[in-house]
Design a protein around this motif. Structure first.
Motif, PDB file in Angstrom:
ATOM      1  N   HIS A 158       0.864  -1.174   0.000  1.00 47.77           N
ATOM      2  CA  HIS A 158       0.000   0.000   0.000  1.00 47.77           C
ATOM      3  C   HIS A 158       0.903   1.228   0.000  1.00 47.77           C
ATOM      4  O   HIS A 158       1.508   1.568   1.018  1.00 47.77           O
ATOM      5  N   VAL A 159       1.016   1.871  -1.150  1.00 49.23           N
ATOM      6  CA  VAL A 159       1.847   3.069  -1.265  1.00 49.23           C
ATOM      7  C   VAL A 159       0.976   4.274  -0.954  1.00 49.23           C
ATOM      8  O   VAL A 159      -0.019   4.517  -1.638  1.00 49.23           O
ATOM      9  N   ALA A 160       1.322   5.008   0.088  1.00 45.45           N
ATOM     10  CA  ALA A 160       0.391   6.034   0.556  1.00 45.45           C
ATOM     11  C   ALA A 160       1.098   7.138   1.316  1.00 45.45           C
ATOM     12  O   ALA A 160       2.194   6.960   1.849  1.00 45.45           O
ATOM     13  N   ALA A 161       0.422   8.271   1.370  1.00 38.97           N
ATOM     14  CA  ALA A 161       0.771   9.313   2.329  1.00 38.97           C
ATOM     15  C   ALA A 161       0.009   9.025   3.615  1.00 38.97           C
ATOM     16  O   ALA A 161      -1.011   8.341   3.607  1.00 38.97           O
ATOM     17  N   CYS A 162       0.500   9.530   4.732  1.00 36.49           N
ATOM     18  CA  CYS A 162      -0.170   9.285   6.007  1.00 36.49           C
ATOM     19  C   CYS A 162      -0.514  10.603   6.684  1.00 36.49           C
ATOM     20  O   CYS A 162       0.010  11.661   6.322  1.00 36.49           O
ATOM     21  N   HIS A 163      -1.392  10.515   7.667  1.00 34.78           N
ATOM     22  CA  HIS A 163      -1.833  11.720   8.370  1.00 34.78           C
ATOM     23  C   HIS A 163      -1.056  11.927   9.667  1.00 34.78           C
ATOM     24  O   HIS A 163      -1.486  12.655  10.550  1.00 34.78           O
ATOM     25  N   ALA A 164       0.080  11.275   9.780  1.00 35.43           N
ATOM     26  CA  ALA A 164       0.963  11.523  10.918  1.00 35.43           C
ATOM     27  C   ALA A 164       2.006  12.562  10.519  1.00 35.43           C
ATOM     28  O   ALA A 164       2.167  12.889   9.344  1.00 35.43           O
ATOM     29  N   GLY A 165       2.720  13.070  11.516  1.00 36.01           N
ATOM     30  CA  GLY A 165       3.783  14.021  11.254  1.00 36.01           C
ATOM     31  C   GLY A 165       5.121  13.314  11.238  1.00 36.01           C
ATOM     32  O   GLY A 165       5.706  13.074  12.291  1.00 36.01           O
ATOM     33  N   LEU A 166       5.589  12.932  10.067  1.00 36.47           N
ATOM     34  CA  LEU A 166       6.920  12.344   9.948  1.00 36.47           C
ATOM     35  C   LEU A 166       7.951  13.451   9.758  1.00 36.47           C
ATOM     36  O   LEU A 166       7.619  14.559   9.325  1.00 36.47           O
TER      37      LEU A 166
END
Length: 486
Positions: free
Chosen positions: A425-433
């Motif tokens: 699953h290639v994705a952006a996330c809603h965490a702060g990396l």
């Protein structure tokens, strides 16, 4: 107890995790873990430095035959979120995490586990220490204070790193390859108020909202988990509307990036309303628990009779406060129009403190779109300013824009399919990396994020899956073998 962890496979990973978890490492108090990591690098006779903000960098040459590969930056953060259950006796400043094995999971006794981001740190440590793992030249970057401001990433200067590829090991789903993340900003509302003497006809109560799951205020904000601050406010608002309830104190939530699990209030009502108030608050609590029965089966609302408090809030300020918290956005504000199922913008009402004439409300607003982040921050600002609060924005950090043409993404995607016979699953996330921040001083660096399955991060229910760690470890080793040539 922790000795059981050391017997898990892969032992290189779990032993380093156990070593790390013996070191207290709260955000903004990382002196001990910085010294621990510096000693670790120097004990291996590797080039080791601590930069001016406290980030630790350890460099290891390529293994024989890998000298022509691109240098890789392997990055994780040293600090961990400190949360514990109310009935757990534990001092994060002096004690190491007490871990145990429960089936396919590693857990901690009533506290956060530190797998976020300790498993990433342990992975890098194991590779630095190894004599038999093939890898290109590695620059290990251990940042500080990721959880409470990302000041380590913000303070990392350009020119310290030469790597062309950055592997961030701070993703919490083992089938996910992260290519983007949200930015964030702290929104803090404060004001003072006059305290009034509680009249002799008042009786006192404490109200406790407990037993919520809590969790990561980015990755889990869309799950419909209960926010103890919002639930408490419903109870206080209803009591004020129907019985003239007066607030003496509120202490709700804890960390900015954790969905609040608990809230406590001390209140007063006129004695004449005793029976009606107790019935009404029970009915309302039962209704709220019914609403949340699927997501929050262990929720408790405990109302206890106590001596009436000596002081209560100014009536007008109390009315404005309860209305502002009711009106303030909590949870998902906007879903992404470009990336399916991605939360674009959200807010977490993380902390509510009312005591001794002072109010403080702390929120963490996140978004992968800068203009949307500021739109929601300004909405919150307007909401709290309408009730007389002063509002401060702080700790703003940028998001990480996805690069779907990333060279390391192509390598990792193909490897994942070869190893697991399915697409990742290639994705952006809603965490702060930290990738977005690191990219400001290293704009040409090709970045990717991945990691093993970690559930319940930022809560005492945090747990790391053993079988997933094995899958992830194998993936890491294969990635290092397949780093492209210079």
């Amino acid at each position: 107890m922790n000795s059981d962890i050391r017997q898990l496979e892969p032992k290189q990973l779990w032993n380093k995790f156990a070593d790390l978890n013996a070191v207290p490492r709260p955000s903004k108090k990382e002196e001990r873990v910085i010294a621990f990591m510096k000693d670790f690098g120097e004990s291996l006779n590797l080039e080791t430095m601590v930069d001016e903000v406290g980030n630790v960098i350890i460099k290891k040459p390529a293994t024989p035959g890998m000298e022509d590969r691109k240098t890789v930056v392997m990055q994780s953060h040293l600090d961990m979120v400190h949360q514990k259950n109310a009935d757990t006796d534990f001092d994060f400043d002096t004690q190491g995490i007490e871990m145990y094995v429960d089936g396919d999971w590693v857990k901690a006794k009533g506290t956060t586990l530190g797998a976020d981001n300790g498993l990433g740190v342990a992975t890098i440590m194991a590779i630095l220490e190894s004599n038999d793992i093939e890898h290109p030249a590695i620059e290990a970057l251990f940042t500080i204070d990721e959880e409470t401001g990302m000041t380590g990433a913000q303070g990392l200067k350009g020119g310290l790193l030469e790597g062309e590829i950055l592997l961030n090991l701070d993703t919490e789903e083992d089938d996910e390859i992260g290519v983007g993340c949200a930015g964030g900003i702290d929104v803090t509302a404060t004001r003072t108020y006059n305290e009034e003497d509680a009249t002799e006809i008042k009786i006192g109560y404490t109200i406790a909202v407990k037993g919520l799951q809590g969790g990561h205020s980015g990755m889990q904000i869309h799950e419909g988990l209960g926010n103890a601050n919002k639930i408490m406010n419903r109870l206080l608002f209803d009591g004020f509307e129907n019985f003239g309830l007066r607030i003496s104190e509120i202490d709700g939530g804890s960390l900015r990036n954790a969905i609040p699990r608990e809230s406590f209030a001390t209140i007063a009502v006129d004695a004449v309303h005793k029976e009606a108030f107790e019935l009404e608050i029970k009915l309302l609590a039962d209704s709220i628990k019914k609403e949340y029965k699927t997501m929050e089966p262990d929720m408790e609302v405990i109302v206890t009779s106590v001596d009436a408090p000596a002081k209560v809030m100014d009536l007008g300020v109390q009315e404005g406060l309860t209305r502002a918290i009711y009106a303030a956005c909590n949870g998902v504000y906007r879903m992404s129009a470009d990336i399916p199922d991605l939360v674009e913008t959200s807010n977490n009402i993380a902390r509510v403190i009312v005591k001794d004439g002072n109010i403080k409300i702390g929120c963490l607003t996140r978004s992968s779109v800068e203009s949307s982040k500021m739109d929601l921050a300004n909405m919150l600002r307007a909401t709290f300013e309408l009730t007389g609060c002063e509002v401060e924005f702080s700790g703003s950090y940028p998001g990480w824009t996805p690069n779907m043409d990333s060279a390391i993404l192509k390598v990792m995607r193909a490897l994942y399919v070869d190893l697991n016979n399915e697409e990742p699953h290639v994705a952006a996330c809603h965490a702060g990396l930290e990738c977005g921040i690191l990219g400001t001083n290293y704009p040409e660096m090709d970045m990717i994020s991945f990691g093993p399955n970690i559930k319940g991060a930022h809560s005492p229910d945090e747990r790391a899956q053993i079988s997933s760690a094995q899958k992830y470890w194998k993936f890491v080793l294969e990635i290092l073998k397949q780093i492209p040539t210079k």
